[in-house]
Write a protein that holds these residues in place. Structure first.
Motif, short mmCIF file in Angstrom:
data_model
loop_
_atom_site.label_atom_id
_atom_site.label_comp_id
_atom_site.label_asym_id
_atom_site.label_seq_id
_atom_site.Cartn_x
_atom_site.Cartn_y
_atom_site.Cartn_z
N THR A 30 -16.25 0.64 -0.46
CA THR A 30 -14.85 0.51 -0.88
C THR A 30 -14.11 -0.39 0.11
OG1 THR A 30 -14.00 2.35 0.44
CG2 THR A 30 -14.88 2.89 -1.74
N THR A 31 -12.90 -0.76 -0.27
CA THR A 31 -12.04 -1.54 0.64
C THR A 31 -10.69 -0.86 0.85
OG1 THR A 31 -11.25 -2.86 -1.25
CG2 THR A 31 -13.11 -3.74 0.03
N TYR A 32 -10.65 0.44 0.63
CA TYR A 32 -9.39 1.16 0.81
C TYR A 32 -8.98 1.20 2.28
CZ TYR A 32 -10.82 2.67 -3.83
OH TYR A 32 -11.25 2.69 -5.13
N LYS A 33 -9.98 1.20 3.17
CA LYS A 33 -9.76 1.04 4.61
C LYS A 33 -10.65 -0.09 5.07
CE LYS A 33 -7.01 4.63 5.34
NZ LYS A 33 -5.63 4.48 5.85
N GLU B 109 -7.55 5.65 -5.53
CA GLU B 109 -7.56 4.53 -4.59
C GLU B 109 -7.73 5.06 -3.16
OE1 GLU B 109 -7.23 1.11 -5.37
OE2 GLU B 109 -7.60 1.83 -7.40
N SER B 110 -8.68 5.95 -2.97
CA SER B 110 -8.88 6.52 -1.63
C SER B 110 -10.34 6.90 -1.44
CB SER B 110 -8.00 7.77 -1.43
OG SER B 110 -8.45 8.83 -2.24
N ASN B 111 -10.79 6.79 -0.20
CA ASN B 111 -12.15 7.21 0.12
C ASN B 111 -12.35 8.70 -0.12
OD1 ASN B 111 -12.86 4.62 0.95
ND2 ASN B 111 -12.36 5.00 3.09
N LYS C 227 -3.63 -2.07 5.67
CA LYS C 227 -3.89 -0.93 4.79
C LYS C 227 -2.92 0.22 5.05
CE LYS C 227 -7.65 -2.90 3.14
NZ LYS C 227 -7.71 -3.44 1.78
N VAL D 281 0.86 -1.19 0.00
CA VAL D 281 0.00 0.00 0.00
C VAL D 281 0.90 1.24 0.00
CG1 VAL D 281 -1.82 1.27 1.20
CG2 VAL D 281 -1.79 -1.23 1.28
N PRO D 282 0.90 2.01 -1.09
CA PRO D 282 0.15 1.78 -2.33
C PRO D 282 0.82 0.71 -3.20
CG PRO D 282 1.47 3.76 -2.52
CD PRO D 282 1.65 3.29 -1.11
N ASN E 241 -16.04 0.91 3.93
CA ASN E 241 -16.18 -0.55 3.90
C ASN E 241 -17.47 -0.96 4.62
OD1 ASN E 241 -15.70 -3.23 3.51
ND2 ASN E 241 -13.66 -3.23 4.40
#
Length: 934
Positions: A538-541, A874-876, A402, A54-55, A712
């Motif tokens: 999302t699954t970024y966090k 790739e972020s909320n 993450k 990550v990233p 999430n």
């Protein structure tokens, strides 16, 4: 590049590795994280390697040198920092300025990504690069190898950099530097650090022979003082092999100079200093009680660190309660244990007072500290702190996979530079879960007794030059301390609350329609009260839900007479708590929960913003409901806030920077009343009752509110909560529209010179602006033009002329209230260079208009823009802003912008056309800040 006066290493960072470990012995040696791969070559060069995705497809390289300004000889003052610059101005594989050029073509931005920093004891170089091309990893190691020992240090390059260094130093001229020049020698007890500011002294920087910096480089840039840190999406074994191959031949110099460990001795004495300056606003006292730091080797050391953390947490809460007092004599109070520098830490205390109230302000603030030392904390305070501490630990545990690569670097740097441990999260998690519940009130009382002492104490009384004769001296301050120490005081009483956020659930609404936007993974609910909810799972966090709402309205609906109150209403009312809960009571009710929600009123809308864990989403939604339906007003908090604002306004123009900033703002806004700075008359017009009424009015109708949720979660699972709380929000169906205020921005060309401050420096701001055709494609063209102009100014103003440290070019294009663009070109410089530098800017613009951009410039922009976009999406945060922006601008939720297609339209010819359009100079404002005339 930048330098730091000193580095402060705070509490040990939590390492980032998920899992569980066996229960640990509290007196054992702290282990090393098994996920960290470390070693040392025969020449002493150290490496730290960790895989982290990550990233994805990114890696961060850091070259860390135990080399800083403290190692400079008398004739080398400033050359540690100068050496840092020279590593960007010619190395074995990248002569002259080819390094920056090469990396920009790979999407690495100079300053934002590629950077370095020099302090007293270390110099650190950072390089984040993409790993999608395996060759880039090898190239990154080549760059690290060059930085370690392959600087060319050509005389011509050294001479060209002198001006750049002087301009970097010029940027720091001002009140802060003047205060530091007076206080820093006392802080470091007049040790060698007092005469080794990393930025150096002009006489040496301008005139040192090239051989002098070469001597510094030869003596100190050596493998037994260096380490490389590599964290990212890489093959650890392969990187280790490459490091062993590429760095093994680094040489330590024959008869190498020993690297001294310079200490700051504690004298056991107290020191006092009055610090005055014409630009200081208000009066304050700062105290530092210095202590030697014990190295953290054992679990007992770690436990003591945790105790200090809990002590700080509790003390900050106690100090924060002081603002609840009616009409306090202070404006601000702070206290806590902090790191200082080079093996020292401090108990610090500071207070700023209202005019003529320093004694009273000190007495109230220090009495709180004395009360903690005398009586300690209460059991209920400690239990809340433990709950909050462990809740934070659990939150970290849920996000462990993450964590971005950058989160690891500081810990590994401390490991190399200071011998700090890095045990890994699995060890820390189990250790903390074991020891935190057993920390006692006596443990924290011991912390207070250890750190709040009467020796090694520095006191600075700070005030305006005009108040010099009325400021207290050291003997007076000593009587203040004695008075507090001898006073009788009662133990603190913790007002524990058993209140809850909501005593009764509101009547829920229902989802009456829904829609899917499959290509974007978004669902929309329309509730029975008219509220629209837009959800993007999302699954970024792993366990974060972010939210925001907005509805047409805002403070533009109110007259100029009501504007000061309307613009302040959300801060006043939302800052007062909710329902029957004051901010202090609310914090106690929410203790141990991960939920935060606040309200805002902007020019054209009102709404909320917040975040929570999935478990505490219901709590967050209850807060949303209360922000809408149960605002609270607090007379004491209001009056205290007004008193603080009053002092800020009175002292506002003692800062020369504010004079310039406010002049710029006034001219650009066409002297719009609502854009002008606050005045005492406007402050006096603010009414608590009116603010409360305006807030209630703005949140009385949620029928047009749009809520955006990103995180999430499962949409169907949270649907009942949305119906229960958002569906219960009030609905009046007022069909409001935002009020658009069109500012009368001056057209044509104008120049404003502002003479402010005594320092020998100038600030230049050139504003190119005008109407435009708004579109995503045009925004990209404008951004490309801005970035390419910045490349050119970096070359012409910094590298060639040597008269600027970092020129800045910022562009913006807006759709509302009018489609307009602006390009701001700004830089700081010597006053005598202003006209010359503006001329160079005009030459670069003229060249763009005549010839357009080069292929290399276009490539740099495209690759850099693409790389940043890949990270952003790739972020909320990106999705929150994207969804809200599309809805508020009525542009609809379509597919994401086709960045490749937009970038495909950027070329030399398009930049030529854009420069003629946006940089024509038809509408151009010149703002120049110069020193006051004698």
């Amino acid at each position: 590049m930048r330098y730091r006066y000193w580095t402060s290493t705070g509490l040990l960072c939590l390492s980032m590795m998920a899992g569980y470990a066996q229960k640990v012995d509290q007196h054992s040696i702290i282990p090393v994280d098994t996920a960290l791969h470390t070693g040392q070559l025969p020449n002493g060069f150290t490496y730290y390697i960790r895989k982290n995705t990550v990233p994805a497809k990114r890696v961060i390289f850091y070259l860390v040198n135990k080399v800083g300004s403290i190692l400079e000889d008398d004739d080398q003052q400033g050359l540690a920092h100068f050496m840092e610059h020279m590593n960007f101005n010619g190395t074995r594989h990248f002569p002259q300025n080819e390094l920056v050029d090469y990396l920009q073509k790979a999407g690495v931005r100079f300053g934002a990504d590629l950077n370095a920093t020099t302090s007293f004891d270390e110099t650190v170089y950072q390089l984040p690069i993409p790993t999608s091309d395996p060759k880039m990893v090898s190239r990154g190691l080549d760059i690290m190898r060059d930085w370690a020992q392959e600087a060319l240090l050509e005389t011509d390059a050294i001479d060209k950099e002198r001006g750049v260094i002087i301009e970097e130093k010029r940027l720091r001229i001002g009140l802060g530097e003047r205060i530091q020049q007076k206080t820093f020698p006392l802080i470091v007890n007049n040790s060698k650090y007092a005469s080794r500011s990393p930025i150096g002294i002009d006489s040496i920087l301008l005139h040192f022979p090239a051989a002098t910096i070469r001597r510094f480089f030869h003596d100190w840039y050596r493998p037994n003082l260096q380490a490389i840190i590599v964290v990212g999406d890489i093959d650890v074994n392969q990187v280790e092999q490459q490091i062993r191959k590429q760095f093994a031949d680094l040489k330590n110099p024959p008869n190498e100079r020993p690297r001294p460990d310079y200490a700051i001795e504690l004298t056991g004495k107290n020191q006092f200093l009055q610090v005055t300056d014409p630009e200081i606003g208000g009066t304050g006292l700062e105290l530092s009680i210095k202590h030697r730091v014990n190295k953290m080797n054992t679990t007992t050391d770690y436990l003591n660190m945790v105790k200090r953390s809990l002590f700080n947490q509790l003390l900050v809460t106690r100090i924060g309660e002081l603002i609840q007092q009616p009409n306090p004599p202070f404006l601000d109070v702070n206290a806590g244990i902090k790191s200082l520098m080079n093996g020292l830490e401090q108990f610090s205390f500071s207070v700023s007072s209202k005019p003529g109230k320093l004694k009273e302000a000190f007495s109230i603030g220090w009495s709180e500290v004395e009360k903690v030392k005398r009586f300690g904390f209460t059991s209920t305070e400690l239990e809340r702190a433990k709950v909050a501490y462990l809740q934070g630990l659990e939150k970290t545990a849920r996000e462990i996979d993450k964590m971005p690569s950058s989160n690891f670097v500081n810990e590994y740097m401390a490991m190399f530079l200071k011998g700090s441990p890095s045990p890994g999260f699995n060890w820390e998690y189990n250790f903390l879960k074991t020891v935190v519940p057993d920390i006692t009130l006596e443990d924290l009382k011991d912390v207070a007794n250890k750190y709040i002492t009467n020796t090694n104490r520095d006191i600075f009384v700070i005030g305006n030059e005009n108040d010099k004769n009325t400021l207290p001296d050291s003997s007076v301050i000593e009587t203040w301390f004695n008075s507090v120490a001898s006073s009788s005081m009662e133990k603190y009483k913790d007002n524990v609350t058993d209140q809850v956020l909501l005593n009764h659930l509101p009547v829920p609404g229902k989802v009456i329609s829904q829609k899917k936007y499959s290509t974007l993974g978004i669902r929309q609910f329309t509730l029975s009260n008219g509220v629209n909810v837009w959800m993007k799972p999302t699954t970024y966090k792993n366990d974060v839900v972010q939210m925001m709402s907005f509805a047409p309205g805002g403070y533009n609906k109110y007259s100029n007479e009501e504007y000061p109150t309307a613009a302040s209403a959300s801060g006043i009312i939302a800052g007062s708590g909710v329902a029957d809960l004051s901010p202090l009571q609310l914090s106690k009710v929410l203790n141990g929960k991960s939920a935060s929600v606040n309200a805002f009123i902007s020019g054209k809308s009102q709404g909320i913003g917040g975040a929570s864990s999935l478990k505490d989403l219901e709590t967050a939604l209850q807060l949303v409901y209360l922000r809408y339906t149960a605002p609270r007003k607090d007379t004491i908090l209001f009056e205290n806030a007004m008193a603080q604002s009053r002092e800020q306004i009175i002292n506002h123009y003692k800062d020369p920077g504010n004079v310039f900033k406010d002049t710029v703002g006034a001219v650009i806004s066409g002297y719009d009343y609502r854009s002008s700075p606050g005045t005492l008359a406007r402050l006096d017009s603010i009414s608590l009752e009116k603010a409360y009424d305006i807030y209630r009015d703005r949140f009385a109708d949620a029928s047009q509110a749009n809520f955006v949720f990103v995180g999430n979660f499962d949409v169907d699972s949270i649907k009942p909560l949305l119906e229960q709380y958002l569906g219960a929000l009030p609905s009046l169906n007022r069909k409001e529209k935002s009020v658009v205020i069109h500012k009368q921005i001056p057209e044509g060309k104008l120049e404003r010179k502002v003479y402010t401050g005594k320092d020998n420096k100038a600030t230049v701001l050139l504003v190119y602006h005008g109407d435009c055709q708004y579109s995503p494609e045009n925004k990209v063209q404008l951004q490309a033009l801005s970035d390419i102009l910045q490349y050119r100014l970096l070359t012409s103003l910094r590298e060639n002329a040597g008269e600027v440290y970092t020129p800045s070019v910022k562009a913006n294009m807006v759709k509302e209230p009018d489609a307009r663009f602006a390009i701001n070109v700004s830089f700081g410089c010597a006053p005598e260079h202003v006209d010359h530098l503006i001329g160079l800017v005009e030459e670069d613009i003229k060249n763009l208009q005549q010839k357009g951009a080069t292929a290399d410039e276009v490539q740099k922009f495209k690759v850099g823009f693409q790389k940043q976009y890949e990270l952003q999406i790739e972020s909320n945060e990106f999705w929150m802003q994207f969804i809200a922006g599309q809805i508020e601008n009525k542009e609809g939720l379509k597919e994401l912008p086709n960045i490749e297609k937009q970038l495909g339209k950027v070329n030399g010819a398009s930049i030529k056309a854009a420069s003629k359009n946006y940089l024509s100079g038809k509408n151009l404002m010149h703002f120049i800040a110069l020193p006051e005339k004698n």
